[in-house]
Enzyme design. Structure first.
Site, PDB file in Angstrom:
ATOM      1  N   GLU A 168       0.825  -1.224   0.000  1.00 38.37           N
ATOM      2  CA  GLU A 168       0.000   0.000   0.000  1.00 38.37           C
ATOM      3  C   GLU A 168       0.854   1.267   0.000  1.00 38.37           C
ATOM      4  OE1 GLU A 168      -2.894  -0.254   3.160  1.00 38.37           O
ATOM      5  OE2 GLU A 168      -3.953  -1.925   2.192  1.00 38.37           O
ATOM      6  N   GLU A 287      -5.553  -8.583  -0.198  1.00 39.25           N
ATOM      7  CA  GLU A 287      -6.284  -8.209   1.018  1.00 39.25           C
ATOM      8  C   GLU A 287      -7.750  -8.013   0.643  1.00 39.25           C
ATOM      9  OE1 GLU A 287      -4.962  -5.183   3.741  1.00 39.25           O
ATOM     10  OE2 GLU A 287      -2.839  -5.546   3.282  1.00 39.25           O
TER      11      GLU A 287
END
Length: 497
Positions: A168, A287
């Site tokens: 991320e 995720e």
């Protein structure tokens, strides 16, 4: 609904049923690892948790993060325990004791029968630390880091095959946040040296943290323009919730997930075309889950504790239905989504919960994930569906019936996963399956509940569990089944013997 063995989507990569363990909250300490627990083995791993994980047949587990990895020095987690440092862990404001590191996690993965998807730090570190970790894990011996591993008691290489290049990196919450240009340059140089150490590994580049990021999908375009020739996957992350208590809208959120996947595919294919490449970029949805129950309570947790209770969402029946819908969405796109990780596995937004020093139990979301992992192997088939639709606050033309079919030719089995989104009415399902002549109905499993907020707890661990329906029938290639209102359904067939 019509199902035909010719309506092929893809052969499903078993890694679609992966999961995730991060050094966050009680996922590691008090989750998989608790030396003083009554079930702990000689390494301190809870065997009651191991049994619950084994039952899921998870093929790969991402580790050690997550946001955690962007400040993690992997060297802190290897070697003698007494010499490992305790560090301030900035991603989750916790104290990291480093009792569990790379080698211990590989040992745990072997105990549960899974492989490791390793993430490297591209927040505070870069190519040098990443290549050294690959050498430590995968090189047989005769070099500094491979011999260091051997000195730590691991003569054979770990042979970790899938590696995430950071996590991320577009997020302002991330240690070492980067622009797309900065990350793309760092990622390609990291990918090069990692594959020079071990050419057999597969690499995952960071996509956008979620679809609503202001830089999506230009982030994917820029990152892939740098990394396309050197990585094998681009990642996707998403979480959904029902904070406004609108169940009809909540059950429709997988339409957003579908559009997210389509946009990333289109962006990747644009880069492929612009590079005149023959290589097709695959997606790693590493995720995904429901996450919203603890967003406020987590803010009150005191910092700098070892393993504080964080992100311990207690899941409801309606959360389990959304997880089922997300699994169906992944399977419907399994031609491009080849890997995925339910985030996470134990205690932290997880299907498995534990009490420190006490019991372990399965949350509501455990069951659709288990069903998909057990029965979702083989070839995904796209059903042709005629169903009524509804509109919700954020979505239009939401189909009441959502479904996908798996054909396991080797085992001569067919499985239908189906969700009835209707809040009040059961659904009479008629399914044409004439291409599967000679098959018989094995069972119809369902999860349904009159209480959308019903949950499993330590005191009531079996409040929400699957049950069998005996009213379904299958003859002359036609299935007739009744799907209860708001229900997850698994309808299984096998060839007559």
């Amino acid at each position: 609904m019509t199902i035909d063995r010719a309506f092929r989507i893809a052969d499903v990569d078993n890694r679609l049923y992966g999961s995730f363990i991060e050094h966050l909250g009680r996922a590691v300490y008090g989750g998989i690892y608790e030396p003083g627990h009554a079930t702990a083995d000689s390494q301190g791993f809870r065997q009651d948790v191991i049994e619950l994980v084994r039952a899921l047949k998870v093929p790969v587990v991402r580790y050690p993060g997550g946001n955690f990895v962007s400040g993690y020095n992997w060297e802190d987690g290897v070697g003698p325990l007494a010499e490992r440092p305790k560090k301030l862990e900035l991603a989750w404001c916790s104290l990291e004791p480093n009792y569990v590191g790379t080698n211990e996690f590989v040992d745990w993965a072997k105990k549960v029968g899974t492989d490791v998807m390793m993430a490297v730090n591209l927040g505070t570190r870069g190519p040098d630390a990443a290549r050294n970790l690959v050498e430590y894990c995968n090189h047989p011996g005769g070099s500094y880091y491979s011999d260091l591993r051997r000195s730590h008691g691991y003569a054979d290489p770990h042979n970790i095959k899938v590696w995430c290049i950071g996590n991320e990196m577009d997020g302002p919450w991330q240690i070492g946040m980067k622009t797309a240009e900065e990350y793309g340059r760092a990622a390609v140089e990291t990918a090069k040296v990692m594959k020079w150490v071990d050419p057999t590994i597969e690499l995952v580049a960071c996509g956008s943290s979620f679809r609503a990021m202001p830089t999506f999908p230009s982030w994917e375009k820029t990152v892939l323009e740098h990394t396309y020739d050197h990585v094998d996957y681009i990642s996707l992350h998403t979480y959904y919730g029902n904070s406004d208590n609108d169940t009809a809208n909540y059950l429709a959120r997988t339409l957003d997930m579908e559009e997210f996947i389509r946009t990333v595919v289109a962006t990747a294919d644009y880069v492929k075309a612009s590079k005149r490449s023959k290589k097709e970029m695959k997606l790693s949805f590493d995720e995904w889950n429901v996450w919203f129950h603890t967003l406020e309570s987590d803010k009150a947790v005191d910092p700098w504790q070892i393993a504080p209770a964080l992100l311990e969402d207690v899941y409801t029946f309606e959360d389990a239905i959304v997880v089922g819908l997300m699994l169906i969405t992944l399977l419907k796109n399994s031609d491009r989504v080849r890997m995925a990780c339910l985030a996470q596995l134990v205690n932290v937004i997880a299907p498995i919960m534990t009490t420190t020093g006490g019991a372990a139990w399965s949350q509501t979301i455990y069951y659709p994930f288990m069903h998909a992992s057990l029965y979702g192997r083989g070839t995904a088939l796209k059903p042709v569906i005629e169903t009524e639709r509804y509109d919700s606050k954020d979505f239009t033309d939401v189909p009441y019936l959502e479904s996908v079919t798996l054909f396991n030719e080797e085992q001569e089995e067919v499985t239908i996963f189906a969700v009835n989104r209707h809040l009040e009415q059961p659904m009479a399902l008629e399914c044409d399956m004439r291409s599967f002549a000679g098959y018989e109905l094995v069972e119809h499993l369902t999860m349904t509940n009159d209480d959308m907020k019903a949950k499993n707890t330590e005191l009531t661990p079996n409040a929400v569990t699957p049950s069998k329906i005996d009213t379904s029938s299958f003859s002359d290639g036609r299935l007739e089944a009744l799907l209860p209102s708001v229900s997850w359904n698994v309808i299984r067939f096998r060839k007559q013997r």
